[in-house]
Design a protein around this motif. Structure first.
Motif, PDB file in Angstrom:
ATOM      1  N   LYS A  88       0.852  -1.178   0.000  1.00 34.26           N
ATOM      2  CA  LYS A  88       0.000   0.000   0.000  1.00 34.26           C
ATOM      3  C   LYS A  88       0.892   1.234   0.000  1.00 34.26           C
ATOM      4  CE  LYS A  88      -3.847  -2.264   2.359  1.00 34.26           C
ATOM      5  NZ  LYS A  88      -4.741  -2.257   3.555  1.00 34.26           N
ATOM      6  N   VAL A  89       1.436   1.528  -1.166  1.00 39.59           N
ATOM      7  CA  VAL A  89       2.337   2.667  -1.331  1.00 39.59           C
ATOM      8  C   VAL A  89       1.879   3.490  -2.527  1.00 39.59           C
ATOM      9  CG1 VAL A  89       4.317   1.491  -0.305  1.00 39.59           C
ATOM     10  CG2 VAL A  89       3.899   1.267  -2.761  1.00 39.59           C
ATOM     11  N   THR A  90       2.552   4.620  -2.738  1.00 35.76           N
ATOM     12  CA  THR A  90       2.158   5.508  -3.834  1.00 35.76           C
ATOM     13  C   THR A  90       2.534   4.946  -5.203  1.00 35.76           C
ATOM     14  OG1 THR A  90       4.237   6.737  -3.641  1.00 35.76           O
ATOM     15  CG2 THR A  90       2.347   7.531  -2.350  1.00 35.76           C
ATOM     16  N   GLY A  91       3.556   4.101  -5.261  1.00 35.19           N
ATOM     17  CA  GLY A  91       3.951   3.521  -6.541  1.00 35.19           C
ATOM     18  C   GLY A  91       4.785   4.449  -7.393  1.00 35.19           C
ATOM     19  N   THR A  92       5.482   5.401  -6.772  1.00 37.44           N
ATOM     20  CA  THR A  92       6.307   6.331  -7.552  1.00 37.44           C
ATOM     21  C   THR A  92       7.742   5.830  -7.672  1.00 37.44           C
ATOM     22  OG1 THR A  92       6.641   7.628  -5.518  1.00 37.44           O
ATOM     23  CG2 THR A  92       4.891   8.341  -7.005  1.00 37.44           C
ATOM     24  N   HIS A  93       8.485   5.796  -6.564  1.00 41.83           N
ATOM     25  CA  HIS A  93       9.884   5.389  -6.625  1.00 41.83           C
ATOM     26  C   HIS A  93      10.021   3.864  -6.648  1.00 41.83           C
ATOM     27  CE1 HIS A  93      14.144   5.480  -6.266  1.00 41.83           C
ATOM     28  NE2 HIS A  93      14.182   5.059  -5.013  1.00 41.83           N
ATOM     29  N   ARG A  94      10.955   3.386  -7.475  1.00 44.48           N
ATOM     30  CA  ARG A  94      11.239   1.957  -7.647  1.00 44.48           C
ATOM     31  C   ARG A  94      10.011   1.172  -8.099  1.00 44.48           C
ATOM     32  NH1 ARG A  94      15.643  -0.769  -3.590  1.00 44.48           N
ATOM     33  NH2 ARG A  94      17.324   0.717  -3.934  1.00 44.48           N
ATOM     34  N   HIS A  95       9.339   1.691  -9.075  1.00 41.70           N
ATOM     35  CA  HIS A  95       8.229   0.933  -9.648  1.00 41.70           C
ATOM     36  C   HIS A  95       8.343   0.906 -11.167  1.00 41.70           C
ATOM     37  CE1 HIS A  95       6.635   1.204  -5.536  1.00 41.70           C
ATOM     38  NE2 HIS A  95       5.992   0.102  -5.868  1.00 41.70           N
ATOM     39  N   LEU A  96       7.626   1.729 -11.888  1.00 45.22           N
ATOM     40  CA  LEU A  96       7.580   1.597 -13.342  1.00 45.22           C
ATOM     41  C   LEU A  96       8.955   1.708 -13.995  1.00 45.22           C
ATOM     42  CD1 LEU A  96       5.878   1.311 -15.898  1.00 45.22           C
ATOM     43  CD2 LEU A  96       5.596   3.800 -15.891  1.00 45.22           C
ATOM     44  N   SER A  97       9.765   2.666 -13.560  1.00 47.77           N
ATOM     45  CA  SER A  97      11.073   2.855 -14.201  1.00 47.77           C
ATOM     46  C   SER A  97      12.097   1.813 -13.772  1.00 47.77           C
ATOM     47  CB  SER A  97      11.621   4.259 -13.893  1.00 47.77           C
ATOM     48  OG  SER A  97      11.873   4.405 -12.506  1.00 47.77           O
ATOM     49  N   HIS A  98      11.747   0.996 -12.802  1.00 46.03           N
ATOM     50  CA  HIS A  98      12.666  -0.050 -12.329  1.00 46.03           C
ATOM     51  C   HIS A  98      12.203  -1.424 -12.817  1.00 46.03           C
ATOM     52  CE1 HIS A  98      14.007   3.232  -9.834  1.00 46.03           C
ATOM     53  NE2 HIS A  98      14.990   2.500  -9.355  1.00 46.03           N
ATOM     54  N   THR A  99      11.864  -1.501 -14.085  1.00 47.84           N
ATOM     55  CA  THR A  99      11.370  -2.751 -14.663  1.00 47.84           C
ATOM     56  C   THR A  99      12.118  -3.045 -15.960  1.00 47.84           C
ATOM     57  OG1 THR A  99       9.612  -1.656 -15.949  1.00 47.84           O
ATOM     58  CG2 THR A  99       9.058  -2.365 -13.702  1.00 47.84           C
ATOM     59  N   LEU A 100      12.153  -4.321 -16.313  1.00 49.46           N
ATOM     60  CA  LEU A 100      12.728  -4.730 -17.586  1.00 49.46           C
ATOM     61  C   LEU A 100      11.930  -4.140 -18.738  1.00 49.46           C
ATOM     62  CD1 LEU A 100      14.701  -6.449 -19.237  1.00 49.46           C
ATOM     63  CD2 LEU A 100      13.153  -8.401 -18.932  1.00 49.46           C
ATOM     64  N   LEU A 101      10.610  -4.032 -18.558  1.00 49.78           N
ATOM     65  CA  LEU A 101       9.747  -3.447 -19.582  1.00 49.78           C
ATOM     66  C   LEU A 101      10.167  -2.012 -19.898  1.00 49.78           C
ATOM     67  CD1 LEU A 101       7.153  -3.658 -21.330  1.00 49.78           C
ATOM     68  CD2 LEU A 101       5.883  -2.813 -19.346  1.00 49.78           C
ATOM     69  N   PHE A 102      10.450  -1.230 -18.866  1.00 52.16           N
ATOM     70  CA  PHE A 102      10.885   0.154 -19.057  1.00 52.16           C
ATOM     71  C   PHE A 102      12.225   0.206 -19.780  1.00 52.16           C
ATOM     72  CE2 PHE A 102      13.293   3.874 -17.633  1.00 52.16           C
ATOM     73  CZ  PHE A 102      12.403   4.910 -17.876  1.00 52.16           C
TER      74      PHE A 102
END
Length: 239
Positions: A88-102
């Motif tokens: 239950k976090v905001t999902g900003t740091h270490r999420h979308l940009s920290h993926t193989l997809l990105f």
């Protein structure tokens, strides 16, 4: 606790770039230096999702605005895709940009943009990567980089502009490799990162925080074999 700082990310990116260069057809020493420096610089880019990161502060308000936009998009994607076992976090740091997809998407976009934009686009990517790398590793990097550029300038064919455009393919690989190395480094920390997103495992995304591991009981003493924890979806080892 393992902490990954900017210098560590850049150094691992530099080493990865030197190791990867021959595999992608970078056939000369001066090209390998430029390739590795680009990988080192873009190994810092995933932290653009943090307001205090060096990538965010590089060009003042411009990179600050990009950071703000990335955080908003990352939070929206996290809210839309989070599973029952995700934090239950905001999902900003270490999420979308920290993926193989990105990493793959940014590498592909870099190659496409450099192909369409030609030499000026290539120079822009090279300069951005160099400034990021120098900011983390220090001014010493300017010496081998400058030597590599001088070597290229005096040994390249007459049509140097066309030769710059020709490197757009491996430039995309350097960008993607840098981002991926960053994700691998962060996955070794207590907080982890969801670098295999959007692959759902155990009701959540790969990567987890130390707090969630503690709640499920996935402690180092209980890890017995490599795999995924079915209760907390952590990358390390099964309980």
């Amino acid at each position: 606790m393992t902490i990954m700082m900017g210098r560590t990310h850049a150094l691992t990116g530099w080493c990865a770039g030197l190791a990867l260069a021959p595999a992608v057809g970078v056939g000369s020493v001066h090209q390998a230096v430029v390739f590795a420096a680009t990988t080192a610089g873009f190994a810092l880019l995933p932290d653009l999702d943090h307001p205090s990161a060096s990538a965010t502060r590089l060009f003042g308000w411009l990179t600050g605005a990009l950071s703000w936009l990335l955080r908003r998009v990352s939070a929206a994607v996290y809210a839309l895709t989070k599973g029952p076992r995700d934090e239950k976090v905001t999902g900003t740091h270490r999420h979308l940009s920290h993926t193989l997809l990105f990493a793959v998407a940014l590498g592909a976009a870099t190659s496409a943009g450099c192909t369409a934009g030609g030499a000026w686009a290539v120079l822009g990517v090279l300069l951005f990567g160099l400034l990021l790398a120098v900011g983390a590793l220090g001014d010493w990097l300017l010496l081998p980089y400058g030597g590599a550029v001088a070597w290229w300038y005096f040994t390249a064919p007459d049509d140097r502009v066309a030769q710059l455009a020709d490197i757009s393919g491996w430039l995309g690989v350097a960008v993607a490799a840098g981002c991926f190395v960053h994700c691998l480094g962060d996955s070794l920390t207590e907080s982890g990162c969801p670098f295999l997103f959007p692959l759902p495992i155990g009701g959540g995304r790969p990567g987890t925080s130390s707090a969630r591991r503690s709640r499920c009981g996935c402690t180092p003493a209980r890890r017995s074999r490599p795999g995924w924890c079915s209760r907390c979806s952590c990358w390390w080892e099964c309980c």
